[in-house]
Design an enzyme around this catalytic site. Structure first.
Site, PDB file in Angstrom:
ATOM      1  N   LYS A 201       0.866  -1.180   0.000  1.00 31.56           N
ATOM      2  CA  LYS A 201       0.000   0.000   0.000  1.00 31.56           C
ATOM      3  C   LYS A 201       0.904   1.232   0.000  1.00 31.56           C
ATOM      4  O   LYS A 201       1.739   1.398   0.894  1.00 31.56           O
ATOM      5  CB  LYS A 201      -0.891  -0.010   1.234  1.00 31.56           C
ATOM      6  N   LYS A 254      -2.260  -1.438  -3.740  1.00 31.63           N
ATOM      7  CA  LYS A 254      -3.136  -0.273  -3.666  1.00 31.63           C
ATOM      8  C   LYS A 254      -2.304   0.996  -3.771  1.00 31.63           C
ATOM      9  O   LYS A 254      -1.287   1.081  -3.075  1.00 31.63           O
ATOM     10  CB  LYS A 254      -3.861  -0.320  -2.323  1.00 31.63           C
TER      11      LYS A 254
END
Ligand code: PBG
Length: 329
Positions: A201, A254
């Site tokens: 992320k 992400k």
């Protein structure tokens, strides 16, 4: 005979000549079965508050959440990912409210599992919705401390599993949290609750609209000491491998569209299913351009989701899940 300079034997266009042929040649499938719908849940009887930078998305009270989840499920979208919006009065340094069995998130999970037992319910494990500091971890003397945060996250995950979550999804990027969460789940008998790990992320500007939706922007500093540097690719593999070793069931990258290379690397390096998150800023960009008549929204949505699948994602979290599924029906 045509001039041999123009006698092409290899003509890739033969395979694109008709829709039927193109369908046969298509390498990547995108169906609602691959999509997960993120939802923002808020208190109230009949509350539906639009989110400025995410037109078409709302903070919804329970009744509306169940309604929308039912629609999504009916259209073939098998899962929702829940994010709670809490009043400031419920936030504190230690994110205490996250463990409340009757807290907003836990009540929502129960209501969804009662109404739609076959729907997969995914909950977010991170302190930011509950934290008065707006960080994913515990802030001490200006530092986001790792190990104490992980203890809190493990308790949060157990509370969510107790409410009935199918998958808990740590989005915090603390070190070692997947292992601790697995241990805590197993220790409390939740051996069948899976972990969808936000493994790679990035510290991304594409989360801006989401932080507006949750009112969860960090009160001071940024998230760069825990979320990854957008410049890094190899480091994603290190993060993913650690989560795999610690017991993750699914690994995630992400954001999605700006990180297709990372998705491809991860898919090539692990046997676990790979998820990707088309985040709020990706949604906002498409919506804004479409609202101006500059892009064809439906086509761009299908194209970006297909690209994310093509890169190697098995499943995609996307705010377009219902729109996409509706269009197919
Ligand atoms: C925080 C969290 C964020 C998102 C999901 N979980 C934002 C952040 O890290 O600041 C972003 C999702 C989106 O932008 O759509 N735990």
């Amino acid at each position: 005979m045509p001039d041999t300079r123009y006698h092409l034997r290899d003509r890739p266009r033969r395979n694109r000549r008709t829709a039927a042929l193109r369908g046969l040649m298509r390498e990547t499938e995108l169906s609602p079965a691959h999509l997960i719908l993120p939802l923002f849940v808020t208190e109230g009887e009949d509350t539906r508050i639009p989110i400025g930078a995410m037109p078409g998305c709302y903070r919804l009270s329970l009744k509306h959440i169940v309604h929308l989840a039912r629609e999504a499920y009916g259209l073939g979208v098998p899962a929702v990912a829940l994010f709670p919006v809490l009043a400031d009065s419920l936030k504190d340094k230690y994110a205490t409210e996250c463990k409340n069995p009757d807290g907003l998130l836990q009540r929502t999970v129960k209501a969804l599992k009662d109404a739609l037992p076959a729907l997969a319910v995914i909950t977010d494990v991170a302190m930011d919705p509950y934290s008065s500091d707006g960080h994913d971890g515990l802030v001490k003397d200006g530092e986001i401390v790792n190990d104490e945060t992980v203890e809190i996250l493990a308790e949060m995950a157990v509370a969510q599993a107790a409410a009935g979550a199918d998958l808990v999804a740590p989005s915090d990027m603390m070190d070692g949290r997947v292992g601790k969460i697995r241990e805590a789940l197993d220790g409390n008998g939740f051996i069948n609750t899976g972990i969808l790990a936000y493994s790679a992320k990035y510290a991304s500007a594409f989360y801006g609209p989401f932080r507006e939706a949750l009112d969860s922007a960090p009160r001071s500093g940024d998230k760069k000491t825990y979320q990854m540097d957008p410049a890094n690719r190899r480091e994603a593999i290190r993060e993913v491998m650690l989560d795999v070793a610690e017991g993750a069931d699914i690994v995630m990258v992400k954001p999605a569209l700006a990180y297709l290379d990372v998705i491809a690397d991860v898919a090539a390096n692990v046997d676990l299913p790979v998820a990707a998150y088309q985040v709020s800023g990706e949604y906002a960009m498409i919506k804004a351009a479409a609202a101006n008549g500059w892009l064809d929204e439906d086509r761009v949505v299908a194209e970006t989701l297909t690209a994310i699948r093509r890169a190697g994602a098995d499943m995609i979290l996307t705010y377009f899940a219902i729109d996409y599924a509706r269009r197919l029906h």
